[in-house]
Scaffold this motif. Structure first.
Motif, PDB file in Angstrom:
ATOM      1  N   ALA A   1       0.813  -1.217   0.000  1.00 21.37           N
ATOM      2  CA  ALA A   1       0.000   0.000   0.000  1.00 21.37           C
ATOM      3  C   ALA A   1       0.849   1.271   0.000  1.00 21.37           C
ATOM      4  O   ALA A   1       0.329   2.369  -0.157  1.00 21.37           O
ATOM      5  CB  ALA A   1      -0.929   0.012   1.211  1.00 21.37           C
ATOM      6  N   ILE A   2       2.171   1.130   0.164  1.00 22.43           N
ATOM      7  CA  ILE A   2       3.068   2.280   0.200  1.00 22.43           C
ATOM      8  C   ILE A   2       3.149   2.902  -1.184  1.00 22.43           C
ATOM      9  O   ILE A   2       3.376   2.215  -2.172  1.00 22.43           O
ATOM     10  CB  ILE A   2       4.467   1.859   0.694  1.00 22.43           C
ATOM     11  CG1 ILE A   2       4.380   1.375   2.130  1.00 22.43           C
ATOM     12  CG2 ILE A   2       5.459   3.003   0.556  1.00 22.43           C
ATOM     13  CD1 ILE A   2       5.652   0.745   2.652  1.00 22.43           C
ATOM     14  N   GLY A   3       2.959   4.224  -1.240  1.00 21.63           N
ATOM     15  CA  GLY A   3       2.949   4.931  -2.514  1.00 21.63           C
ATOM     16  C   GLY A   3       4.236   5.670  -2.822  1.00 21.63           C
ATOM     17  O   GLY A   3       4.246   6.565  -3.645  1.00 21.63           O
ATOM     18  N   TRP A   4       5.333   5.338  -2.163  1.00 27.12           N
ATOM     19  CA  TRP A   4       6.625   5.942  -2.465  1.00 27.12           C
ATOM     20  C   TRP A   4       7.626   4.823  -2.687  1.00 27.12           C
ATOM     21  O   TRP A   4       7.253   3.659  -2.696  1.00 27.12           O
ATOM     22  CB  TRP A   4       7.062   6.906  -1.352  1.00 27.12           C
ATOM     23  CG  TRP A   4       7.295   6.272  -0.014  1.00 27.12           C
ATOM     24  CD1 TRP A   4       8.449   5.699   0.426  1.00 27.12           C
ATOM     25  CD2 TRP A   4       6.361   6.130   1.066  1.00 27.12           C
ATOM     26  NE1 TRP A   4       8.305   5.211   1.703  1.00 27.12           N
ATOM     27  CE2 TRP A   4       7.023   5.460   2.123  1.00 27.12           C
ATOM     28  CE3 TRP A   4       5.036   6.487   1.246  1.00 27.12           C
ATOM     29  CZ2 TRP A   4       6.407   5.158   3.331  1.00 27.12           C
ATOM     30  CZ3 TRP A   4       4.427   6.185   2.447  1.00 27.12           C
ATOM     31  CH2 TRP A   4       5.112   5.538   3.471  1.00 27.12           C
ATOM     32  N   GLU A   5       8.902   5.156  -2.875  1.00 26.58           N
ATOM     33  CA  GLU A   5       9.927   4.150  -3.144  1.00 26.58           C
ATOM     34  C   GLU A   5       9.891   3.053  -2.080  1.00 26.58           C
ATOM     35  O   GLU A   5       9.942   3.341  -0.894  1.00 26.58           O
ATOM     36  CB  GLU A   5      11.326   4.768  -3.175  1.00 26.58           C
ATOM     37  CG  GLU A   5      11.508   5.844  -4.214  1.00 26.58           C
ATOM     38  CD  GLU A   5      11.058   7.211  -3.701  1.00 26.58           C
ATOM     39  OE1 GLU A   5      11.077   7.448  -2.488  1.00 26.58           O
ATOM     40  OE2 GLU A   5      10.651   8.028  -4.527  1.00 26.58           O
ATOM     41  N   LYS A   6       9.795   1.810  -2.525  1.00 27.17           N
ATOM     42  CA  LYS A   6       9.651   0.677  -1.605  1.00 27.17           C
ATOM     43  C   LYS A   6      10.883   0.434  -0.735  1.00 27.17           C
ATOM     44  O   LYS A   6      10.801  -0.250   0.268  1.00 27.17           O
ATOM     45  CB  LYS A   6       9.314  -0.609  -2.373  1.00 27.17           C
ATOM     46  CG  LYS A   6       8.057  -0.520  -3.209  1.00 27.17           C
ATOM     47  CD  LYS A   6       6.818  -0.316  -2.375  1.00 27.17           C
ATOM     48  CE  LYS A   6       5.581  -0.442  -3.223  1.00 27.17           C
ATOM     49  NZ  LYS A   6       4.676   0.644  -3.175  1.00 27.17           N
ATOM     50  N   ASP A   7      12.027   1.014  -1.093  1.00 28.94           N
ATOM     51  CA  ASP A   7      13.220   0.829  -0.272  1.00 28.94           C
ATOM     52  C   ASP A   7      13.219   1.750   0.948  1.00 28.94           C
ATOM     53  O   ASP A   7      14.005   1.570   1.860  1.00 28.94           O
ATOM     54  CB  ASP A   7      14.495   1.019  -1.091  1.00 28.94           C
ATOM     55  CG  ASP A   7      14.635   2.409  -1.677  1.00 28.94           C
ATOM     56  OD1 ASP A   7      13.608   3.078  -1.903  1.00 28.94           O
ATOM     57  OD2 ASP A   7      15.785   2.825  -1.925  1.00 28.94           O
ATOM     58  N   ARG A   8      12.308   2.724   0.994  1.00 24.82           N
ATOM     59  CA  ARG A   8      12.151   3.603   2.162  1.00 24.82           C
ATOM     60  C   ARG A   8      10.924   3.140   2.935  1.00 24.82           C
ATOM     61  O   ARG A   8       9.793   3.406   2.548  1.00 24.82           O
ATOM     62  CB  ARG A   8      11.981   5.059   1.718  1.00 24.82           C
ATOM     63  CG  ARG A   8      13.254   5.660   1.180  1.00 24.82           C
ATOM     64  CD  ARG A   8      13.138   7.142   0.848  1.00 24.82           C
ATOM     65  NE  ARG A   8      12.123   7.855   1.617  1.00 24.82           N
ATOM     66  CZ  ARG A   8      11.186   8.626   1.082  1.00 24.82           C
ATOM     67  NH1 ARG A   8      11.111   8.780  -0.226  1.00 24.82           N
ATOM     68  NH2 ARG A   8      10.322   9.261   1.851  1.00 24.82           N
ATOM     69  N   LEU A   9      11.138   2.438   4.003  1.00 23.77           N
ATOM     70  CA  LEU A   9      10.037   1.858   4.774  1.00 23.77           C
ATOM     71  C   LEU A   9       9.474   2.876   5.757  1.00 23.77           C
ATOM     72  O   LEU A   9      10.177   3.778   6.201  1.00 23.77           O
ATOM     73  CB  LEU A   9      10.537   0.623   5.520  1.00 23.77           C
ATOM     74  CG  LEU A   9      11.048  -0.502   4.621  1.00 23.77           C
ATOM     75  CD1 LEU A   9      11.621  -1.624   5.464  1.00 23.77           C
ATOM     76  CD2 LEU A   9       9.936  -1.013   3.724  1.00 23.77           C
ATOM     77  N   PRO A  10       8.200   2.736   6.122  1.00 19.46           N
ATOM     78  CA  PRO A  10       7.616   3.645   7.103  1.00 19.46           C
ATOM     79  C   PRO A  10       8.243   3.452   8.474  1.00 19.46           C
ATOM     80  O   PRO A  10       8.678   2.349   8.816  1.00 19.46           O
ATOM     81  CB  PRO A  10       6.134   3.260   7.113  1.00 19.46           C
ATOM     82  CG  PRO A  10       6.053   1.920   6.497  1.00 19.46           C
ATOM     83  CD  PRO A  10       7.246   1.754   5.633  1.00 19.46           C
ATOM     84  N   THR A  11       8.292   4.530   9.239  1.00 22.35           N
ATOM     85  CA  THR A  11       8.870   4.478  10.574  1.00 22.35           C
ATOM     86  C   THR A  11       7.811   4.857  11.612  1.00 22.35           C
ATOM     87  O   THR A  11       6.892   5.624  11.327  1.00 22.35           O
ATOM     88  CB  THR A  11      10.071   5.433  10.703  1.00 22.35           C
ATOM     89  OG1 THR A  11       9.643   6.754  10.382  1.00 22.35           O
ATOM     90  CG2 THR A  11      11.194   5.020   9.775  1.00 22.35           C
ATOM     91  N   VAL A  12       7.949   4.318  12.801  1.00 20.60           N
ATOM     92  CA  VAL A  12       7.016   4.610  13.882  1.00 20.60           C
ATOM     93  C   VAL A  12       7.005   6.117  14.139  1.00 20.60           C
ATOM     94  O   VAL A  12       8.049   6.756  14.209  1.00 20.60           O
ATOM     95  CB  VAL A  12       7.414   3.836  15.165  1.00 20.60           C
ATOM     96  CG1 VAL A  12       6.575   4.280  16.352  1.00 20.60           C
ATOM     97  CG2 VAL A  12       7.265   2.340  14.933  1.00 20.60           C
TER      98      VAL A  12
END
Length: 68
Positions: free
Chosen positions: A34-45
């Motif tokens: 569901a991430i809409g940006w570069e997949k190598d940058r993961l979401p952070t808490v």
């Protein structure tokens, strides 16, 4: 309709996470797909995101995640 919230958790191995909405109290799950940006940058808490709601296996989930 875009909604906003912060990342409550993200499991890098399973590729699943949860968002705490700014409005409402129910935590909403999301998948790495569901991430809409570069997949190598993961979401952070604690990261603030915009998202839309949808369903996955008849359960609510967050879609079209974007950084804010």
């Amino acid at each position: 309709m875009k909604l906003f919230g912060t990342v409550k958790s993200f499991d890098t191995i399973k590729g699943h996470g949860e968002i705490k909405p700014e409005v409402g109290s129910d935590i909403i799950p999301f998948e790495k797909s569901a991430i809409g940006w570069e997949k190598d940058r993961l979401p952070t808490v604690g990261q603030r995101l915009s998202y839309e709601t949808g369903t996955n296996n008849n359960a609510p989930c967050a879609l079209n995640l974007q950084t804010v």
